[in-house]
Design a protein around this motif. Structure first.
Motif, PDB file in Angstrom:
ATOM      1  N   ILE A 155       0.618  -1.373  -0.267  1.00  0.00           N
ATOM      2  CA  ILE A 155       0.230   0.249  -0.515  1.00  0.00           C
ATOM      3  C   ILE A 155       0.872   0.804   0.288  1.00  0.00           C
ATOM      4  CG2 ILE A 155      -2.042   1.285   1.053  1.00  0.00           C
ATOM      5  CD1 ILE A 155      -2.136  -1.573   2.650  1.00  0.00           C
ATOM      6  N   TYR A 156       0.293   1.633  -0.568  1.00  0.00           N
ATOM      7  CA  TYR A 156       1.870   3.478  -1.047  1.00  0.00           C
ATOM      8  C   TYR A 156       0.560   4.386  -0.904  1.00  0.00           C
ATOM      9  CZ  TYR A 156       4.179   0.758  -3.823  1.00  0.00           C
ATOM     10  OH  TYR A 156       6.051  -0.038  -4.355  1.00  0.00           O
ATOM     11  N   LYS A 157       1.296   5.826   0.396  1.00  0.00           N
ATOM     12  CA  LYS A 157       0.060   6.883   0.260  1.00  0.00           C
ATOM     13  C   LYS A 157       0.671   7.684  -1.178  1.00  0.00           C
ATOM     14  CE  LYS A 157      -1.829  10.212   3.755  1.00  0.00           C
ATOM     15  NZ  LYS A 157      -1.824   9.897   5.580  1.00  0.00           N
ATOM     16  N   LEU A 158      -0.348   7.853  -1.681  1.00  0.00           N
ATOM     17  CA  LEU A 158       0.078   9.189  -2.766  1.00  0.00           C
ATOM     18  C   LEU A 158      -0.357  10.642  -2.386  1.00  0.00           C
ATOM     19  CD1 LEU A 158      -1.045   7.325  -6.217  1.00  0.00           C
ATOM     20  CD2 LEU A 158       1.839   7.040  -4.806  1.00  0.00           C
ATOM     21  N   LYS A 159      -1.637  10.863  -1.215  1.00  0.00           N
ATOM     22  CA  LYS A 159      -1.606  11.852  -1.132  1.00  0.00           C
ATOM     23  C   LYS A 159      -2.191  11.871   0.299  1.00  0.00           C
ATOM     24  CE  LYS A 159      -1.593  13.650  -6.187  1.00  0.00           C
ATOM     25  NZ  LYS A 159      -2.819  14.094  -7.486  1.00  0.00           N
ATOM     26  N   GLU A 160      -2.719  13.362   0.974  1.00  0.00           N
ATOM     27  CA  GLU A 160      -4.040  12.921   1.614  1.00  0.00           C
ATOM     28  C   GLU A 160      -5.282  12.695   0.744  1.00  0.00           C
ATOM     29  OE1 GLU A 160      -3.581  13.133   4.634  1.00  0.00           O
ATOM     30  OE2 GLU A 160      -1.820  13.521   4.785  1.00  0.00           O
ATOM     31  N   GLU A 161      -5.930  11.288   1.687  1.00  0.00           N
ATOM     32  CA  GLU A 161      -7.043   9.873   0.994  1.00  0.00           C
ATOM     33  C   GLU A 161      -6.732   9.990  -0.680  1.00  0.00           C
ATOM     34  OE1 GLU A 161     -10.306  13.659   0.647  1.00  0.00           O
ATOM     35  OE2 GLU A 161     -10.256  13.481   2.818  1.00  0.00           O
ATOM     36  N   THR A 162      -5.235   9.832  -1.195  1.00  0.00           N
ATOM     37  CA  THR A 162      -5.045   8.602  -2.100  1.00  0.00           C
ATOM     38  C   THR A 162      -3.935   7.894  -2.365  1.00  0.00           C
ATOM     39  OG1 THR A 162      -5.454  10.634  -3.326  1.00  0.00           O
ATOM     40  CG2 THR A 162      -4.151   8.834  -4.224  1.00  0.00           C
ATOM     41  N   TYR A 163      -5.021   6.146  -2.217  1.00  0.00           N
ATOM     42  CA  TYR A 163      -3.555   5.054  -1.919  1.00  0.00           C
ATOM     43  C   TYR A 163      -3.624   4.631  -3.771  1.00  0.00           C
ATOM     44  CZ  TYR A 163      -4.495   6.797   3.517  1.00  0.00           C
ATOM     45  OH  TYR A 163      -4.142   7.373   3.918  1.00  0.00           O
ATOM     46  N   LEU A 164      -2.308   3.724  -3.779  1.00  0.00           N
ATOM     47  CA  LEU A 164      -1.848   2.829  -4.207  1.00  0.00           C
ATOM     48  C   LEU A 164      -2.222   0.980  -3.689  1.00  0.00           C
ATOM     49  CD1 LEU A 164      -1.713   2.092  -7.556  1.00  0.00           C
ATOM     50  CD2 LEU A 164       0.851   2.581  -6.911  1.00  0.00           C
ATOM     51  N   LEU A 165      -2.786   0.203  -4.049  1.00  0.00           N
ATOM     52  CA  LEU A 165      -2.517  -0.687  -3.746  1.00  0.00           C
ATOM     53  C   LEU A 165      -2.164  -1.589  -4.721  1.00  0.00           C
ATOM     54  CD1 LEU A 165      -4.456   0.341  -2.199  1.00  0.00           C
ATOM     55  CD2 LEU A 165      -5.831  -2.120  -1.750  1.00  0.00           C
ATOM     56  N   VAL A 166      -0.942  -2.331  -4.273  1.00  0.00           N
ATOM     57  CA  VAL A 166      -0.005  -3.006  -5.706  1.00  0.00           C
ATOM     58  C   VAL A 166      -0.702  -4.435  -4.992  1.00  0.00           C
ATOM     59  CG1 VAL A 166       1.891  -4.010  -6.751  1.00  0.00           C
ATOM     60  CG2 VAL A 166       1.196  -0.694  -6.288  1.00  0.00           C
ATOM     61  N   VAL A 167      -0.941  -5.312  -6.067  1.00  0.00           N
ATOM     62  CA  VAL A 167      -1.716  -6.330  -5.805  1.00  0.00           C
ATOM     63  C   VAL A 167      -1.140  -7.864  -6.655  1.00  0.00           C
ATOM     64  CG1 VAL A 167      -3.873  -6.037  -5.006  1.00  0.00           C
ATOM     65  CG2 VAL A 167      -3.304  -6.798  -7.146  1.00  0.00           C
ATOM     66  N   ASN A 168      -0.887  -9.307  -6.436  1.00  0.00           N
ATOM     67  CA  ASN A 168      -0.425  -9.546  -6.976  1.00  0.00           C
ATOM     68  C   ASN A 168      -1.668 -10.193  -9.002  1.00  0.00           C
ATOM     69  OD1 ASN A 168       2.407 -11.229  -6.404  1.00  0.00           O
ATOM     70  ND2 ASN A 168       0.532 -11.336  -4.468  1.00  0.00           N
ATOM     71  N   ALA A 169      -0.387 -10.440  -9.748  1.00  0.00           N
ATOM     72  CA  ALA A 169      -0.876 -10.708 -10.610  1.00  0.00           C
ATOM     73  C   ALA A 169      -2.366 -11.427 -11.007  1.00  0.00           C
ATOM     74  CB  ALA A 169       0.113 -10.996 -11.811  1.00  0.00           C
ATOM     75  N   SER A 170      -2.391 -13.106 -10.318  1.00  0.00           N
ATOM     76  CA  SER A 170      -3.126 -13.971 -11.160  1.00  0.00           C
ATOM     77  C   SER A 170      -4.369 -13.634  -9.852  1.00  0.00           C
ATOM     78  CB  SER A 170      -2.474 -15.832 -10.158  1.00  0.00           C
ATOM     79  OG  SER A 170      -2.021 -14.976  -8.519  1.00  0.00           O
ATOM     80  N   ASN A 171      -4.044 -12.919  -8.854  1.00  0.00           N
ATOM     81  CA  ASN A 171      -5.185 -12.251  -8.453  1.00  0.00           C
ATOM     82  C   ASN A 171      -5.973 -10.730  -8.562  1.00  0.00           C
ATOM     83  OD1 ASN A 171      -5.107 -14.278  -6.282  1.00  0.00           O
ATOM     84  ND2 ASN A 171      -3.867 -13.134  -5.429  1.00  0.00           N
ATOM     85  N   ILE A 172      -6.118 -10.403  -9.296  1.00  0.00           N
ATOM     86  CA  ILE A 172      -6.391  -9.056  -9.441  1.00  0.00           C
ATOM     87  C   ILE A 172      -8.201  -8.407  -9.063  1.00  0.00           C
ATOM     88  CG2 ILE A 172      -6.763  -6.779 -11.240  1.00  0.00           C
ATOM     89  CD1 ILE A 172      -3.634  -7.436 -12.613  1.00  0.00           C
TER      90      ILE A 172
END
Length: 360
Positions: free
Chosen positions: A99-116
């Protein structure tokens, strides 16, 4: 079978391509051991654009993330990332993720390819708080530039001081002539380096400039086979092997990403499991004699009784011995415990060790 934006590039480089998580992916170029050694000693580049990226935004973004993820995302500051998992309702794991916090109230979740698709549906089913969700997986590429020379080799491509980006921190800025690229000090190899997130239309330019900049450092493209041996030497879990819908994060040794100062999916049951010790645990082991442990091989005790199963195993390129991960009853989980790996008709003695196998 989907292609990444770089599939034709890998084919032109002579990569052996294989189907993986619905994508046509490079498994190796020169060979697993050579590629493994490149990452351990200099710098190598993986195309891992098959990974999934979800953007979670709005005033209720954190509320949703806190509900579905086990770690405490409220601790995140802008520019920081966090390893976590998505517990299911039955004690297992939907996926592990960053989980990346890009901005206040904006997050990027990076998940496994087989589970998208599975992850998207799972998080969506829990989104009764009105968080804004966007699946960016089809539009973004991801390069993992890994190895001890990554900082030095890549510094000419950005105005940011790469040496100042601490582990699990990131910046958004210029890289290889492209603006608004995520440069993240993350990776799954244990040898340092960066992960670069960019648009599909930008990745070929970045790839070319990365190899140009790294030429004097012995940079090479690296396939998924070496990615697997590298992560296993660190004792890192692979979803689908070491963790899945039936394995609890507690027994998998991921209790450190389960923060019970908040409520999340199945948190009460997981807390109780942690307090009372699980019946089985995921352990790291080394073979005491020559042999190669493989996924699915039985783990047996001294009398030949099956007590567990190997979830990941290989011949360690760095150590030259058979290593692996597997679930055993907790009584066999202490460091220096003796177990046996059933390799065909032979039970090969092994010793439980503390991960990582590779100490650097």
């Amino acid at each position: 079978m989907k292609d990444t934006a770089l599939s034709s590039t890998h084919e032109a480089l002579g990569a052996k391509m294989v189907p993986f998580a619905g994508y046509n992916m490079p498994v190796q170029y020169e060979g697993v051991n050579i590629e493994h050694e490149t990452v351990r000693t200099s710098v190598g580049v993986f195309d891992v654009s098959h990974m999934g990226e979800f953007l979670i935004e709005g005033p209720h973004a954190l509320e949703l993330i806190q509900k579905v993820s086990s770690n405490d995302a409220s601790k995140l500051e802008i520019g920081k990332a966090q390893y976590s998992c998505l517990p299911n309702d039955d004690g297992g794991v939907v996926d592990d993720l960053i989980i990346y916090k890009l901005k206040e109230e904006t997050y990027l979740l990076v998940v496994n390819a087989s589970n998208i698709e599975k992850d998207w549906n799972w998080i969506s089913s829990k989104n009764d708080v009105g968080a804004e969700m966007r699946d960016l997986s089809e539009d973004y590429s991801l390069l993992a530039i890994q190895g001890p020379k990554a900082v030095e080799a890549m510094q000419s491509l950005t105005s940011h001081d790469l040496s100042a980006i601490k582990f699990y921190n990131f910046v958004v800025g210029d890289f290889a002539g492209i603006e608004n690229v995520i440069i993240s000090a993350t990776g799954y190899t244990g040898s340092g380096g960066f992960e670069i997130y960019c648009k599909n239309s930008e990745v070929k330019q970045i790839w070319d400039k990365v190899f140009e900049a790294g030429a004097d450092f012995g940079i090479k493209p690296i396939g998924l086979a070496a990615r697997d041996t590298l992560r296993l030497e660190m004792g890192y879990c692979l979803y689908g092997n070491d963790i899945d819908d039936t394995t609890s994060p507690i027994e998998a040794g991921l209790g450190w990403v389960c923060k019970f100062n908040k409520d999340f999916t199945n948190s009460e049951a997981l807390k109780a499991e942690k307090e009372h010790t699980p019946e089985r645990k995921l352990v790291a082991f080394k073979l005491d004699e020559r042999g190669i442990p493989r996924h699915g091989y039985d783990i047996v005790d001294g009398s030949g009784k099956t007590i567990g199963v190997v979830t990941s195993g290989t011949m360690s390129p760095s150590l030259g011995i058979g290593i692996g991960l597997g679930y055993v009853p907790t009584v066999f989980s202490k460091v220096d415990s003796k177990i046996f790996i059933q390799v065909r008709k032979k039970a090969i003695p092994a010793t439980v060790v503390k991960a990582p196998f590779y100490k650097g």
